[in-house]
Design a protein around this motif. Structure first.
Motif, PDB file in Angstrom:
ATOM      1  N   LEU A  34       6.932  -8.635  -1.035  1.00  0.00           N
ATOM      2  CA  LEU A  34       5.495  -8.438  -0.960  1.00  0.00           C
ATOM      3  C   LEU A  34       5.084  -8.032   0.443  1.00  0.00           C
ATOM      4  CD1 LEU A  34       3.486  -8.855  -3.382  1.00  0.00           C
ATOM      5  CD2 LEU A  34       5.719  -9.998  -3.677  1.00  0.00           C
ATOM      6  N   PHE A  35       4.083  -7.175   0.503  1.00  0.00           N
ATOM      7  CA  PHE A  35       3.611  -6.612   1.762  1.00  0.00           C
ATOM      8  C   PHE A  35       2.079  -6.677   1.814  1.00  0.00           C
ATOM      9  CE2 PHE A  35       7.675  -4.368   2.446  1.00  0.00           C
ATOM     10  CZ  PHE A  35       8.141  -4.226   1.160  1.00  0.00           C
ATOM     11  N   TRP A  36       1.566  -6.767   3.009  1.00  0.00           N
ATOM     12  CA  TRP A  36       0.158  -6.483   3.270  1.00  0.00           C
ATOM     13  C   TRP A  36       0.103  -5.355   4.294  1.00  0.00           C
ATOM     14  CZ3 TRP A  36      -4.251  -7.659   0.927  1.00  0.00           C
ATOM     15  CH2 TRP A  36      -4.296  -8.787   0.087  1.00  0.00           C
ATOM     16  N   TYR A  37      -0.588  -4.276   3.910  1.00  0.00           N
ATOM     17  CA  TYR A  37      -0.848  -3.177   4.824  1.00  0.00           C
ATOM     18  C   TYR A  37      -2.328  -3.207   5.187  1.00  0.00           C
ATOM     19  CZ  TYR A  37       3.653  -0.822   4.217  1.00  0.00           C
ATOM     20  OH  TYR A  37       4.991  -0.499   4.226  1.00  0.00           O
ATOM     21  N   VAL A  38      -2.636  -2.798   6.414  1.00  0.00           N
ATOM     22  CA  VAL A  38      -4.022  -2.708   6.851  1.00  0.00           C
ATOM     23  C   VAL A  38      -4.330  -1.267   7.218  1.00  0.00           C
ATOM     24  CG1 VAL A  38      -3.411  -3.384   9.226  1.00  0.00           C
ATOM     25  CG2 VAL A  38      -5.763  -3.628   8.429  1.00  0.00           C
ATOM     26  N   HIS A  39      -5.514  -0.835   6.848  1.00  0.00           N
ATOM     27  CA  HIS A  39      -5.912   0.546   7.087  1.00  0.00           C
ATOM     28  C   HIS A  39      -7.278   0.550   7.757  1.00  0.00           C
ATOM     29  CE1 HIS A  39      -6.608   4.831   5.282  1.00  0.00           C
ATOM     30  NE2 HIS A  39      -6.431   4.849   6.582  1.00  0.00           N
ATOM     31  N   TYR A  40      -7.265   0.783   9.067  1.00  0.00           N
ATOM     32  CA  TYR A  40      -8.514   0.899   9.805  1.00  0.00           C
ATOM     33  C   TYR A  40      -9.059   2.313   9.649  1.00  0.00           C
ATOM     34  CZ  TYR A  40      -7.311  -3.509  12.017  1.00  0.00           C
ATOM     35  OH  TYR A  40      -6.992  -4.829  12.241  1.00  0.00           O
ATOM     36  N   LEU A  41     -10.380   2.419   9.695  1.00  0.00           N
ATOM     37  CA  LEU A  41     -11.040   3.702   9.524  1.00  0.00           C
ATOM     38  C   LEU A  41     -10.505   4.718  10.536  1.00  0.00           C
ATOM     39  CD1 LEU A  41     -13.311   5.069   7.892  1.00  0.00           C
ATOM     40  CD2 LEU A  41     -14.870   4.419   9.747  1.00  0.00           C
ATOM     41  N   ASN A  42     -10.179   5.895  10.054  1.00  0.00           N
ATOM     42  CA  ASN A  42      -9.695   7.008  10.876  1.00  0.00           C
ATOM     43  C   ASN A  42      -8.336   6.748  11.522  1.00  0.00           C
ATOM     44  OD1 ASN A  42     -12.017   8.565  10.326  1.00  0.00           O
ATOM     45  ND2 ASN A  42     -13.130   7.531  11.971  1.00  0.00           N
ATOM     46  N   GLU A  43      -7.598   5.785  10.962  1.00  0.00           N
ATOM     47  CA  GLU A  43      -6.223   5.560  11.417  1.00  0.00           C
ATOM     48  C   GLU A  43      -5.287   5.628  10.223  1.00  0.00           C
ATOM     49  OE1 GLU A  43      -7.374   2.498  15.061  1.00  0.00           O
ATOM     50  OE2 GLU A  43      -5.749   2.012  13.684  1.00  0.00           O
ATOM     51  N   SER A  44      -3.994   5.457  10.470  1.00  0.00           N
ATOM     52  CA  SER A  44      -3.019   5.411   9.383  1.00  0.00           C
ATOM     53  C   SER A  44      -2.827   3.975   8.939  1.00  0.00           C
ATOM     54  CB  SER A  44      -1.675   5.953   9.859  1.00  0.00           C
ATOM     55  OG  SER A  44      -1.808   7.220  10.439  1.00  0.00           O
ATOM     56  N   PRO A  45      -2.545   3.761   7.660  1.00  0.00           N
ATOM     57  CA  PRO A  45      -2.187   2.396   7.226  1.00  0.00           C
ATOM     58  C   PRO A  45      -0.921   1.940   7.948  1.00  0.00           C
ATOM     59  CG  PRO A  45      -2.611   3.821   5.335  1.00  0.00           C
ATOM     60  CD  PRO A  45      -2.553   4.712   6.534  1.00  0.00           C
ATOM     61  N   TRP A  46      -0.848   0.628   8.235  1.00  0.00           N
ATOM     62  CA  TRP A  46       0.378   0.101   8.828  1.00  0.00           C
ATOM     63  C   TRP A  46       0.659  -1.294   8.321  1.00  0.00           C
ATOM     64  CZ3 TRP A  46      -0.615  -4.128  12.030  1.00  0.00           C
ATOM     65  CH2 TRP A  46      -1.906  -4.220  12.587  1.00  0.00           C
ATOM     66  N   LEU A  47       1.916  -1.664   8.426  1.00  0.00           N
ATOM     67  CA  LEU A  47       2.375  -2.928   7.862  1.00  0.00           C
ATOM     68  C   LEU A  47       1.907  -4.109   8.691  1.00  0.00           C
ATOM     69  CD1 LEU A  47       4.160  -4.291   5.705  1.00  0.00           C
ATOM     70  CD2 LEU A  47       6.056  -4.114   7.335  1.00  0.00           C
ATOM     71  N   LEU A  48       1.244  -5.039   8.028  1.00  0.00           N
ATOM     72  CA  LEU A  48       0.758  -6.248   8.689  1.00  0.00           C
ATOM     73  C   LEU A  48       1.717  -7.420   8.459  1.00  0.00           C
ATOM     74  CD1 LEU A  48      -1.542  -7.720  10.187  1.00  0.00           C
ATOM     75  CD2 LEU A  48      -2.663  -8.038   7.964  1.00  0.00           C
ATOM     76  N   LEU A  49       2.125  -7.608   7.195  1.00  0.00           N
ATOM     77  CA  LEU A  49       2.997  -8.728   6.855  1.00  0.00           C
ATOM     78  C   LEU A  49       3.956  -8.306   5.755  1.00  0.00           C
ATOM     79  CD1 LEU A  49       0.443 -11.672   6.463  1.00  0.00           C
ATOM     80  CD2 LEU A  49       2.060 -11.387   8.348  1.00  0.00           C
ATOM     81  N   ARG A  50       5.101  -8.973   5.726  1.00  0.00           N
ATOM     82  CA  ARG A  50       6.095  -8.706   4.694  1.00  0.00           C
ATOM     83  C   ARG A  50       6.839 -10.011   4.392  1.00  0.00           C
ATOM     84  NH1 ARG A  50       9.654  -4.385   6.741  1.00  0.00           N
ATOM     85  NH2 ARG A  50      10.155  -5.942   8.300  1.00  0.00           N
ATOM     86  N   SER A  51       7.150 -10.248   3.123  1.00  0.00           N
ATOM     87  CA  SER A  51       7.912 -11.446   2.781  1.00  0.00           C
ATOM     88  C   SER A  51       8.650 -11.274   1.474  1.00  0.00           C
ATOM     89  CB  SER A  51       6.985 -12.663   2.664  1.00  0.00           C
ATOM     90  OG  SER A  51       7.734 -13.815   2.336  1.00  0.00           O
ATOM     91  N   SER A  52       9.811 -11.907   1.409  1.00  0.00           N
ATOM     92  CA  SER A  52      10.550 -12.000   0.149  1.00  0.00           C
ATOM     93  C   SER A  52      11.040 -13.424  -0.085  1.00  0.00           C
ATOM     94  CB  SER A  52      11.752 -11.046   0.154  1.00  0.00           C
ATOM     95  OG  SER A  52      12.644 -11.392   1.199  1.00  0.00           O
ATOM     96  N   THR A  53      10.687 -14.323   0.817  1.00  0.00           N
ATOM     97  CA  THR A  53      11.166 -15.702   0.748  1.00  0.00           C
ATOM     98  C   THR A  53      10.113 -16.600   0.135  1.00  0.00           C
ATOM     99  OG1 THR A  53      12.460 -15.317   2.750  1.00  0.00           O
ATOM    100  CG2 THR A  53      12.131 -17.600   2.073  1.00  0.00           C
TER     101      THR A  53
END
Lengths: 114, 111
Positions: A34-53
């Motif tokens: 599972l992932f959380w990506y964040v997308h700020y206005l006028n920027e590219s989405p990027w990875l905030l958090l990731r987990s498989s545990t």
């Protein structure tokens, strides 16, 4: 097939209040990522958090989430919202059987007010 | 320097015209992706590729073609643009199960 369901639409909070954005998922595979990506206005989405545990808290930049496989959830939390947290947040799912493919939820707009 | 770049950053096209969106990555990732972003739908996968000279259909491939002539480059082609293809398009690159790195997006308006 696999799917991700997020808190839909717009979440509006006052600065300083806690943030919780819900994410639940469905998958037939046991090893979900599972992932959380964040997308700020006028920027590219990027990875905030990731987990498989399972049941392990993951933290980054003041946000945290815990993967709970028993309830198929990966909610994003922060203790105190900041104006700069206003963005579009995507929860996403992958698994090691289909490692190339990431399924994104529809996104949740977080708007933090002063 | 950004690892994933896209061109053009915005485009206005006419209905029925051909549109090509280009993506370039510098980190030698195996996987490259094209997504479209629409309000209420989030990011939806159009096409992806895991090796040069090969592309695969994603979840919404109709009306789109893709081309990956090299490890670094991945194009999205709209042979006959339609009004419904007005959206923001994101290219991403990654190594599977790891982080996907997104480009800055291309805002396409079809009139």
């Amino acid at each position: 097939g696999d799917s991700v369901t997020q808190t839909e639409g717009l979440v509006t909070l006052t600065e300083g209040l806690p943030v919780m954005l819900n994410c639940t998922y469905q998958t037939i595979y046991s090893n979900a990522f599972l992932f959380w990506y964040v997308h700020y206005l006028n920027e590219s989405p990027w990875l905030l958090l990731r987990s498989s545990t399972d049941n392990k808290r993951t933290e980054h930049q003041g946000f945290h989430a815990t993967l709970h496989k028993s309830s198929s959830s990966f909610h994003l939390q922060k203790s105190s919202a900041q104006l700069s947290d206003s963005a579009l947040y995507y929860c996403a799912l992958s698994d090691d059987t289909n490692a190339y493919k990431v399924i994104f939820g529809k996104g949740t707009h977080l708007h933090v007010l002063p | 320097e950004a690892a994933v770049t896209q061109s053009p950053r915005s485009k206005v096209a006419v209905t029925g015209g051909k549109v090509t969106l280009s993506c370039h990555q510098t980190n030698n990732h195996d996987y490259m992706y094209w997504y479209r972003q629409d309000t209420g739908h989030g990011l939806r996968l159009i096409h992806y590729s895991y090796v040069a000279d090969s592309t695969e259909k994603g979840d919404i491939p109709d009306g789109y073609k893709a081309s990956r002539p090299s490890q670094e480059n991945f194009s999205l082609i709209l042979e006959l643009a339609s009004l419904s293809q007005t959206a923001v398009y994101f290219c991403a690159a990654g190594t599977g199960l790891a982080e996907q790195f997104f480009g800055p997006g291309t805002r396409l308006t079809v009139l």
